[in-house]
Design an enzyme around this catalytic site. Sequence first.
Site, mmCIF file in Angstrom:
data_model
loop_
_atom_site.group_PDB
_atom_site.id
_atom_site.type_symbol
_atom_site.label_atom_id
_atom_site.label_comp_id
_atom_site.label_asym_id
_atom_site.label_seq_id
_atom_site.Cartn_x
_atom_site.Cartn_y
_atom_site.Cartn_z
ATOM 1 N N CYS A 169 -32.856 108.347 25.398
ATOM 2 C CA CYS A 169 -33.404 109.179 26.479
ATOM 3 C C CYS A 169 -33.863 110.543 25.980
ATOM 4 C CB CYS A 169 -32.373 109.347 27.583
ATOM 5 S SG CYS A 169 -30.821 110.011 26.979
ATOM 6 N N GLU B 259 -28.753 111.162 35.653
ATOM 7 C CA GLU B 259 -29.092 111.381 34.244
ATOM 8 C C GLU B 259 -30.331 110.537 33.969
ATOM 9 O OE1 GLU B 259 -27.476 113.254 31.887
ATOM 10 O OE2 GLU B 259 -25.973 114.032 33.272
HETATM 11 P P1 NAD Z 1 -31.478 99.872 33.297
HETATM 12 O O1 NAD Z 1 -32.620 98.978 33.594
HETATM 13 O O2 NAD Z 1 -30.320 99.338 32.529
HETATM 14 O O3 NAD Z 1 -31.014 100.483 34.673
HETATM 15 C C1 NAD Z 1 -29.936 101.392 34.756
HETATM 16 C C2 NAD Z 1 -28.929 100.880 35.754
HETATM 17 O O4 NAD Z 1 -29.540 100.825 37.047
HETATM 18 C C3 NAD Z 1 -28.407 99.497 35.464
HETATM 19 O O5 NAD Z 1 -27.000 99.493 35.575
HETATM 20 C C4 NAD Z 1 -29.060 98.632 36.515
HETATM 21 O O6 NAD Z 1 -28.271 97.534 36.895
HETATM 22 C C5 NAD Z 1 -29.245 99.594 37.662
HETATM 23 N N1 NAD Z 1 -30.360 99.218 38.524
HETATM 24 C C6 NAD Z 1 -31.559 98.742 38.136
HETATM 25 N N2 NAD Z 1 -32.346 98.531 39.220
HETATM 26 C C7 NAD Z 1 -31.629 98.882 40.307
HETATM 27 C C8 NAD Z 1 -31.898 98.907 41.718
HETATM 28 N N3 NAD Z 1 -33.063 98.518 42.216
HETATM 29 N N4 NAD Z 1 -30.910 99.345 42.531
HETATM 30 C C9 NAD Z 1 -29.728 99.756 42.029
HETATM 31 N N5 NAD Z 1 -29.430 99.757 40.705
HETATM 32 C C10 NAD Z 1 -30.353 99.320 39.858
HETATM 33 O O7 NAD Z 1 -31.947 101.133 32.470
HETATM 34 P P2 NAD Z 1 -33.320 101.898 32.538
HETATM 35 O O8 NAD Z 1 -33.495 102.599 33.822
HETATM 36 O O9 NAD Z 1 -34.423 101.051 32.015
HETATM 37 O O10 NAD Z 1 -32.964 102.993 31.430
HETATM 38 C C11 NAD Z 1 -33.949 103.663 30.775
HETATM 39 C C12 NAD Z 1 -34.168 105.016 31.419
HETATM 40 O O11 NAD Z 1 -32.946 105.727 31.435
HETATM 41 C C13 NAD Z 1 -35.125 105.882 30.652
HETATM 42 O O12 NAD Z 1 -35.938 106.566 31.552
HETATM 43 C C14 NAD Z 1 -34.216 106.823 29.903
HETATM 44 O O13 NAD Z 1 -34.823 108.036 29.537
HETATM 45 C C15 NAD Z 1 -33.130 107.017 30.891
HETATM 46 N N6 NAD Z 1 -31.916 107.409 30.223
HETATM 47 C C16 NAD Z 1 -31.384 108.611 30.515
HETATM 48 C C17 NAD Z 1 -30.241 109.021 29.872
HETATM 49 C C18 NAD Z 1 -29.602 110.325 30.164
HETATM 50 O O14 NAD Z 1 -28.454 110.478 29.768
HETATM 51 N N7 NAD Z 1 -30.241 111.256 30.834
HETATM 52 C C19 NAD Z 1 -29.628 108.188 28.947
HETATM 53 C C20 NAD Z 1 -30.206 106.957 28.687
HETATM 54 C C21 NAD Z 1 -31.337 106.570 29.354
#
Ligand code: NAD
Length: 439
Positions: free
Chosen positions: A249, A215
């Site tokens: 998102c 997602e």
């Molecule tokens: P985040 O930084 O919280 O990361 C998401 C998860 O990934 C966390 O649990 C984190 O611990 C894990 N993570 C981070 N780096 C990692 C690595 N190197 N290896 C393994 N796991 C790792 O969140 P984010 O990515 O900054 O979230 C924002 C993004 O998410 C945006 O692009 C947004 O559009 C997208 N998003 C999508 C949805 C959807 O439902 N499609 C919903 C919300 C956010």
Amino acid sequence: MNNAAPEQPAELVARLRATFRSGTTRPVAWRTGQLHRLRTLLTEQGETIAAALHADLGKSSTEAHRTEIDFVIREIDHTLEHLDGWLRPEQVPVPAFLGEASAWTRYDPLGVVLVIAPWNYPAQLLLAPVAGALAAGNAVVAKPSELAPATSAALARLLPQYLDTDAVAVVEGGVPETTALLEQRFDHILYTGNGTVGRIVMAAAARHLTPVTLELGGKSPAFVDRGTDLDAVAARLAAGKFLNAGQTCVAPDYVLTDPETARALEGALAKAVESLYGPDASASPEYGRIVDERHFDRLTALLESGRQVTGGAHDRDSKYIAPTVLAEVSPDAPVMREEIFGPILPIVEVPGLDEAIDFINDRDKPLALYAFTESDTTRERLAAETSSGGLGFGLPLAHLTISDLPFGGVGESGMGSYHGRYSIETFSHRKAVLAKTLS
Ligand code: NAD
């Protein structure tokens, strides 16, 4: 489990897998029991979760309930109402050459599911997939985001108090902890977050041939047609964009419209922002804050990407960035090069619908496409000639509140979907069964 030493990922997954193998999680009664308990957690502990969301993101209690706590409650209620029907085996016709026989499909739970959640809706995006995985009869490891530490801590404390700890575990932490989890073999991984980490998750899953639901995000466009009621458009655009300070998102990332409409929309958006948050959004209890300094610095660097129609004010100490509308933004401007994920709304001008469709198709497939138009032909053309995770006419964000619709992306915005019966599809194997008597 009350061991003093923290459980290692391999032990944890082995323990949950043993629970799954024992058959505990399969009966529908166990599944609905867990959903009821999760519902009780959300009602009894709603204020605790709302306080954590306020600490992490400055979310108002109203917004915390509307977009996270009540959201998951609705999803649970919908599942409880329909689960029996969704799980019913589906009889299919048998070809004549097999003689007398019957055939059907049945949903088998997969096993142990890993759910990795992001920080922007840290309760909803952890608990809605967990609810789906439990409804499908799985054991679950839930990994909340370390960037929403108060919510992560609250959920790590509360979930074991309400749910079956033999089948559900919360693992807190950041990259090292998630990396260690990803070394284990899961039966499905649902990851919500950005595409860079999505690739890491998918590569780790590939080692075990574990299926993934990703997602992800991206730049979701909002097309505004000529001749629409721009006050109504602006009110809905602003409400969708600036919710959670733009950290959604499926938020409209940018507006695509013709130059004449753009001029009129600018003023309407400025008015809409003021009617939502007053003349100074920093004083509004309904307006959120940016999650951390890194994102604050990233976003403030984008504020000069166009002519500021409203907003622009910011304060690093409180991680406040005013709801900002930028006009006459070039398609090459910095704000157009990445998903904004903050309270900045650029207006990009295109001559008309053909160019808008080309603009959308020249870029990554977005998680959502929005269009404000009264024309059925325009709606049909946008639906048929573009690809996006979801499509919203006249109202941003709301499609994902409909549990009967699949929620997910396509291409760079993700793969797979969940919510409602789509969570059952995602977290189950649809097994083909043939039965023929020996006589
Ligand atoms: P985040 O930084 O919280 O990361 C998401 C998860 O990934 C966390 O649990 C984190 O611990 C894990 N993570 C981070 N780096 C990692 C690595 N190197 N290896 C393994 N796991 C790792 O969140 P984010 O990515 O900054 O979230 C924002 C993004 O998410 C945006 O692009 C947004 O559009 C997208 N998003 C999508 C949805 C959807 O439902 N499609 C919903 C919300 C956010």
